[in-house]
Design a protein around this motif. Structure first.
Motif, PDB file in Angstrom:
ATOM      1  N   LYS A 462      53.488  26.268  42.009  1.00 33.49           N
ATOM      2  CA  LYS A 462      52.526  26.030  43.085  1.00 33.49           C
ATOM      3  C   LYS A 462      52.663  27.076  44.187  1.00 33.49           C
ATOM      4  O   LYS A 462      51.662  27.582  44.717  1.00 33.49           O
ATOM      5  N   MET A 463      53.913  27.400  44.540  1.00 34.12           N
ATOM      6  CA  MET A 463      54.138  28.426  45.558  1.00 34.12           C
ATOM      7  C   MET A 463      53.653  29.787  45.079  1.00 34.12           C
ATOM      8  O   MET A 463      53.013  30.537  45.834  1.00 34.12           O
ATOM      9  N   GLU A 464      53.962  30.108  43.830  1.00 33.84           N
ATOM     10  CA  GLU A 464      53.540  31.394  43.278  1.00 33.84           C
ATOM     11  C   GLU A 464      52.017  31.531  43.282  1.00 33.84           C
ATOM     12  O   GLU A 464      51.477  32.569  43.680  1.00 33.84           O
ATOM     13  N   LEU A 465      51.334  30.508  42.807  1.00 33.56           N
ATOM     14  CA  LEU A 465      49.874  30.562  42.752  1.00 33.56           C
ATOM     15  C   LEU A 465      49.285  30.780  44.135  1.00 33.56           C
ATOM     16  O   LEU A 465      48.375  31.598  44.323  1.00 33.56           O
ATOM     17  N   PHE A 466      49.802  30.039  45.116  1.00 29.28           N
ATOM     18  CA  PHE A 466      49.259  30.172  46.462  1.00 29.28           C
ATOM     19  C   PHE A 466      49.512  31.565  47.029  1.00 29.28           C
ATOM     20  O   PHE A 466      48.591  32.218  47.548  1.00 29.28           O
ATOM     21  N   ILE A 467      50.750  32.033  46.953  1.00 31.62           N
ATOM     22  CA  ILE A 467      51.073  33.328  47.564  1.00 31.62           C
ATOM     23  C   ILE A 467      50.385  34.476  46.840  1.00 31.62           C
ATOM     24  O   ILE A 467      49.746  35.328  47.476  1.00 31.62           O
ATOM     25  N   PHE A 468      50.479  34.528  45.528  1.00 30.45           N
ATOM     26  CA  PHE A 468      49.843  35.623  44.797  1.00 30.45           C
ATOM     27  C   PHE A 468      48.323  35.608  44.983  1.00 30.45           C
ATOM     28  O   PHE A 468      47.712  36.648  45.223  1.00 30.45           O
ATOM     29  N   PHE A 469      47.705  34.447  44.867  1.00 31.20           N
ATOM     30  CA  PHE A 469      46.247  34.364  44.968  1.00 31.20           C
ATOM     31  C   PHE A 469      45.772  34.760  46.366  1.00 31.20           C
ATOM     32  O   PHE A 469      44.808  35.530  46.512  1.00 31.20           O
ATOM     33  N   THR A 470      46.427  34.245  47.396  1.00 30.90           N
ATOM     34  CA  THR A 470      45.978  34.571  48.760  1.00 30.90           C
ATOM     35  C   THR A 470      46.270  36.028  49.113  1.00 30.90           C
ATOM     36  O   THR A 470      45.455  36.672  49.799  1.00 30.90           O
ATOM     37  N   TYR A 471      47.393  36.558  48.669  1.00 24.77           N
ATOM     38  CA  TYR A 471      47.680  37.976  48.902  1.00 24.77           C
ATOM     39  C   TYR A 471      46.584  38.851  48.273  1.00 24.77           C
ATOM     40  O   TYR A 471      46.090  39.806  48.887  1.00 24.77           O
ATOM     41  N   LEU A 472      46.225  38.524  47.029  1.00 27.71           N
ATOM     42  CA  LEU A 472      45.241  39.342  46.313  1.00 27.71           C
ATOM     43  C   LEU A 472      43.895  39.325  47.018  1.00 27.71           C
ATOM     44  O   LEU A 472      43.270  40.385  47.236  1.00 27.71           O
ATOM     45  N   LEU A 473      43.421  38.139  47.416  1.00 26.15           N
ATOM     46  CA  LEU A 473      42.093  38.065  48.033  1.00 26.15           C
ATOM     47  C   LEU A 473      42.105  38.506  49.495  1.00 26.15           C
ATOM     48  O   LEU A 473      41.070  38.904  50.028  1.00 26.15           O
ATOM     49  N   HIS A 474      43.258  38.449  50.110  1.00 25.59           N
ATOM     50  CA  HIS A 474      43.369  38.953  51.484  1.00 25.59           C
ATOM     51  C   HIS A 474      43.267  40.476  51.514  1.00 25.59           C
ATOM     52  O   HIS A 474      42.702  41.056  52.455  1.00 25.59           O
ATOM     53  N   GLN A 475      43.773  41.127  50.466  1.00 29.94           N
ATOM     54  CA  GLN A 475      43.852  42.587  50.470  1.00 29.94           C
ATOM     55  C   GLN A 475      42.772  43.285  49.641  1.00 29.94           C
ATOM     56  O   GLN A 475      42.516  44.466  49.847  1.00 29.94           O
ATOM     57  N   PHE A 476      42.151  42.562  48.707  1.00 30.67           N
ATOM     58  CA  PHE A 476      41.191  43.203  47.802  1.00 30.67           C
ATOM     59  C   PHE A 476      39.949  42.336  47.594  1.00 30.67           C
ATOM     60  O   PHE A 476      39.992  41.110  47.756  1.00 30.67           O
ATOM     61  N   THR A 477      38.872  43.011  47.207  1.00 27.26           N
ATOM     62  CA  THR A 477      37.677  42.345  46.690  1.00 27.26           C
ATOM     63  C   THR A 477      37.557  42.732  45.221  1.00 27.26           C
ATOM     64  O   THR A 477      37.646  43.918  44.882  1.00 27.26           O
ATOM     65  N   PHE A 478      37.337  41.748  44.370  1.00 24.16           N
ATOM     66  CA  PHE A 478      37.348  41.976  42.924  1.00 24.16           C
ATOM     67  C   PHE A 478      35.928  41.926  42.357  1.00 24.16           C
ATOM     68  O   PHE A 478      35.182  40.979  42.610  1.00 24.16           O
ATOM     69  N   THR A 479      35.585  42.974  41.601  1.00 19.92           N
ATOM     70  CA  THR A 479      34.256  43.071  41.004  1.00 19.92           C
ATOM     71  C   THR A 479      34.366  43.552  39.557  1.00 19.92           C
ATOM     72  O   THR A 479      35.362  44.177  39.166  1.00 19.92           O
ATOM     73  N   LYS A 480      33.336  43.253  38.788  1.00 20.56           N
ATOM     74  CA  LYS A 480      33.278  43.712  37.399  1.00 20.56           C
ATOM     75  C   LYS A 480      32.889  45.184  37.369  1.00 20.56           C
ATOM     76  O   LYS A 480      31.912  45.579  38.008  1.00 20.56           O
ATOM     77  N   PRO A 481      33.634  46.014  36.634  1.00 24.87           N
ATOM     78  CA  PRO A 481      33.240  47.418  36.492  1.00 24.87           C
ATOM     79  C   PRO A 481      31.852  47.515  35.861  1.00 24.87           C
ATOM     80  O   PRO A 481      31.531  46.782  34.921  1.00 24.87           O
ATOM     81  N   SER A 482      31.025  48.403  36.367  1.00 30.69           N
ATOM     82  CA  SER A 482      29.630  48.488  35.917  1.00 30.69           C
ATOM     83  C   SER A 482      29.513  48.817  34.436  1.00 30.69           C
ATOM     84  O   SER A 482      28.566  48.380  33.766  1.00 30.69           O
ATOM     85  N   GLU A 483      30.478  49.572  33.883  1.00 27.41           N
ATOM     86  CA  GLU A 483      30.379  49.993  32.487  1.00 27.41           C
ATOM     87  C   GLU A 483      30.931  48.951  31.511  1.00 27.41           C
ATOM     88  O   GLU A 483      30.810  49.112  30.291  1.00 27.41           O
ATOM     89  N   GLU A 484      31.519  47.874  32.043  1.00 25.36           N
ATOM     90  CA  GLU A 484      32.117  46.853  31.181  1.00 25.36           C
ATOM     91  C   GLU A 484      31.072  45.840  30.726  1.00 25.36           C
ATOM     92  O   GLU A 484      30.071  45.620  31.412  1.00 25.36           O
ATOM     93  N   PRO A 485      31.273  45.211  29.548  1.00 25.01           N
ATOM     94  CA  PRO A 485      30.339  44.186  29.074  1.00 25.01           C
ATOM     95  C   PRO A 485      30.345  42.963  29.978  1.00 25.01           C
ATOM     96  O   PRO A 485      31.210  42.823  30.855  1.00 25.01           O
ATOM     97  N   GLU A 486      29.397  42.073  29.754  1.00 23.87           N
ATOM     98  CA  GLU A 486      29.307  40.854  30.552  1.00 23.87           C
ATOM     99  C   GLU A 486      30.597  40.040  30.438  1.00 23.87           C
ATOM    100  O   GLU A 486      31.213  39.973  29.381  1.00 23.87           O
TER     101      GLU A 486
END
Length: 509
Positions: A462-486
């Motif tokens: 539970k601690m890992e999920l919270f810290i890793f998930f919030t760190y990732l979204l706090h520092q980055f925005t995640f998008t699908k690469p345009s050349e990748e399939p759906e």
């Protein structure tokens, strides 16, 4: 000469015919014996749960082999026909599959249904040594109790362990920044980051992301989980002992051995440089406790081989589930950018941009917490869990469960039950928020299972999920690469349900 020749030919033919008749008679007698044995076994226990009709010898195997879909999907359809508790006979092994929270809770809180069946590959590799996941009885109790005490003493899952997780999350962020927004597959980075957290506790060290040997260990571990199959039920069947020649069994044996050989090397290093009173990690404490009991002639199930399996259990369980949940997290954030933005807005409002999130922020981040709960429900990463085994004949939901029977819970079906979770296919974090905006977690959501076999590392995960998930979204925005399939929500099923491979672009905020 021709007459003699004809006579010999006739005798040979007669002999062949008699041989064939003998073989047929043996086969017929064997078939009759097996059929009678099957009938007697079938009638020896009354009030078994209902289930599909079983063929002699193979049992219900044809019903499963010719069904469409993954095992958890097939079982859910069977539950619709036979009820929430039904039975199967697979090659002579009785199994009971349970559906619904009431049945799962009753089964897994029953002390007679908390054993594990024999994992035959481990028996062949390490002479039947057991850690926690595959242990039963006193071996399980002693090693689980010791592991819980060690986790408590090291602060695992407690507030003082936060810094250790945060340090690894910082390493992950730095690795991702080096990619500079290019497309990448997160499998390697997430696996390494999450495994380093549990590794620091059980192995006493972390491993760099470019450590080739450690990458082979992680790859072997992933492949083992893929080959072992949904719920691992088939690997617990006695017939596996006779299937060593199958390529999948041989490969799984090889990959599991590679992981355990790696752990054995670390154990041997600890034995050489372990100092009195020094407790660097779980291995030090375990080895010291083992020697103390032996010195004082106290009976113990602690042993070096059991330690190897125990560490391997914790290492695999502490990596596979959390890393896969985080990968599902990225996938759903890319599919639902509006939810990703709302999490980021909440993080910015509560945490700000000058520091990273902390566990103390959790109570003020209800939407983020609801998203994590929905990830666990919708990701559904452990569809069937590990099978339990009945230590004694017992009752479950009014049925008789015979001694030695396997008990398998369909967690996947529970998480998509429309009566519990309306519109279960939709990714909707707000199902876990009250009208007042507070987090409401229903008791039926049990991603770490329930009862006496509940996940040992629940608080850590539970601690890992919270810290890793919030760190990732706090520092980055995640998008699908345009050349990748759906993007696909199709899962890749092994012991856990992992997302299909995908690439992602992580743009620094």
């Amino acid at each position: 000469m021709s007459i003699l020749s004809n006579w010999f030919d006739g005798m040979r033919m007669t002999s062949v015919i008699l041989d064939v008749l003998d073989i047929r008679m043996v086969l017929l007698c064997s078939a009759v014996f097996l059929l009678l044995s099957w009938v007697m076994r079938r009638s020896s226990v009354s009030n078994l749960p209902p289930g599909p009709w079983g063929w002699p010898l193979v049992g219900s195997l044809p019903s499963l082999a010719f069904a469409t879909g993954e095992p958890h999907e097939v079982f859910m359809r069977m539950a619709g026909k036979y009820g929430p508790v039904f039975s199967l006979n697979i090659l002579g092994q009785r199994m009971v599959v349970i559906h619904g929270y009431s049945a799962i809770r009753e089964a897994f809180n029953n002390p007679n249904l908390n054993d594990r069946p024999e994992l035959h590959i481990l028996k062949n590799l390490f002479n039947g040594a057991k850690g926690i996941a595959t242990a039963s009885g006193e071996t399980w109790k002693e090693q689980r109790k010791l592991s819980l005490n060690i986790f408590k003493n090291f602060g695992v899952g407690q507030a003082r362990f936060e810094d250790q997780i945060a340090t690894e999350a910082d390493h992950l962020l730095e690795e991702m920044k080096l990619i500079k927004g290019d497309a990448f597959n997160p499998v390697h980075l997430f696996g390494n980051a999450v495994s380093n957290v549990i590794s620091s506790v059980v192995l006493g060290k972390r491993y760099e992301y470019d450590d080739k040997k450690f990458q082979l260990v992680l790859a072997s571990m992933d492949r083992s989980m893929e080959l072992i199959g949904a719920g691992a039920a088939m690997q617990f069947l006695p017939v596996v002992n006779n299937l060593w020649f199958l390529p999948s069994i041989r490969e799984m044996t090889s990959t599991m051995k590679y992981v355990m050989d790696f752990v054995m090397e670390v154990v041997e290093e600890h034995q050489k440089d372990c100092h009195e009173g020094e407790s660097r990690d779980l291995m030090d404490v375990y080895l010291r406790e083992m020697e103390n009991k032996k010195t004082n002639n106290i009976h113990t199930n602690l042993s070096v081989l059991n330690l190897v399996i125990l560490v391997s259990d914790l290492f695999v369980a502490g990596t596979e589930t959390t890393a896969n949940t985080l990968r599902w997290g990225l996938l759903f954030m890319m599919l639902h950018p509006e939810i990703q933005t709302r999490v980021q807005d909440e993080l910015d409002a509560v945490v700000g941009r000058e520091r990273l999130p902390q566990m103390s922020d959790r109570q003020n981040l209800p939407y983020t917490e609801a998203v994590i709960l929905e990830l666990q429900r919708r990701g559904n990463i452990v569809p069937l869990g590990l099978p339990h085994k009945a230590a004694e004949e017992t009752k479950l939901m009014g049925y008789t469960i015979p001694k030695g029977c396997l008990v398998i819970a369909n967690h996947w079906a529970l998480n998509i039950d429309p009566e519990l979770f309306p519109d279960p296919d939709q990714f909707n974090p707000e199902r876990f928020l009250s009208d007042a905006g507070e987090v409401t977690k229903p008791e039926e959501l049990i991603p770490f299972s329930t009862g006496r076999r509940i996940c040992l590392g629940e608080q850590l995960a539970k601690m890992e999920l919270f810290i890793f998930f919030t760190y990732l979204l706090h520092q980055f925005t995640f998008t699908k690469p345009s050349e990748e399939p759906e993007l696909s929500l199709g899962g890749h099923l092994g012991l856990t349900l992992a997302p299909m491979p995908f690439k992602v672009c992580a743009t620094p905020r």
